[in-house]
Design a protein around this motif. Sequence first.
Motif: not given
Length: 113
Positions: A53-66, A76-84
Motif C-alpha cells: 500500500v505504501l509503495v503504491q502510494e509513493e509511486r502514485r505521488g511521484r507520477v502525479e508530480a511528474a 495545460m490546465p490541471w484537473r484533480e482527476e489526473y492525480a488518480h
Amino acid sequence: MRGSLGLIGVRAPGEEQVRQWVVPEIGWDAASFDGMRVLQTAAGFRPAPPREVLVQEERRGRVEAAHRELAARLDMPWREEYAHDEVAFQAEFDRVRRVLGGREEPRDGDPRP
C-alpha cells in the motif's frame, strides 16, 4: 522510498536508556516490513499500512508530480482527476501536444501555439 530509513527503538521495562537500530531502505523487503508491523502492534502502536500500500502510494505521488510538471510546461490546465487517472492525463496531454503542434484545433481554455 529510496533513501528512507527505519528506526527501531527498544527500552527494557524500568530502564531509561533506549537501544536503537537504524535500518536503511535496502533492508526493507516484504518480510522485514511485516516484522516491523508486528513490532509496532506488540508495542501498542497502530501498525503502518502493508508495504505494498505504501509503495503504491509513493509511486502514485511521484507520477502525479511528474504529470503536474509536464502539464505546467505546456501551460495545460490541471484537473484533480489526473492525480488518480493516468490514462485521462495521458489522453489530454497528447491532445494538448497536438493542439500546440498545429495538428488539432484548440478548445476553450487550451494553450495557444
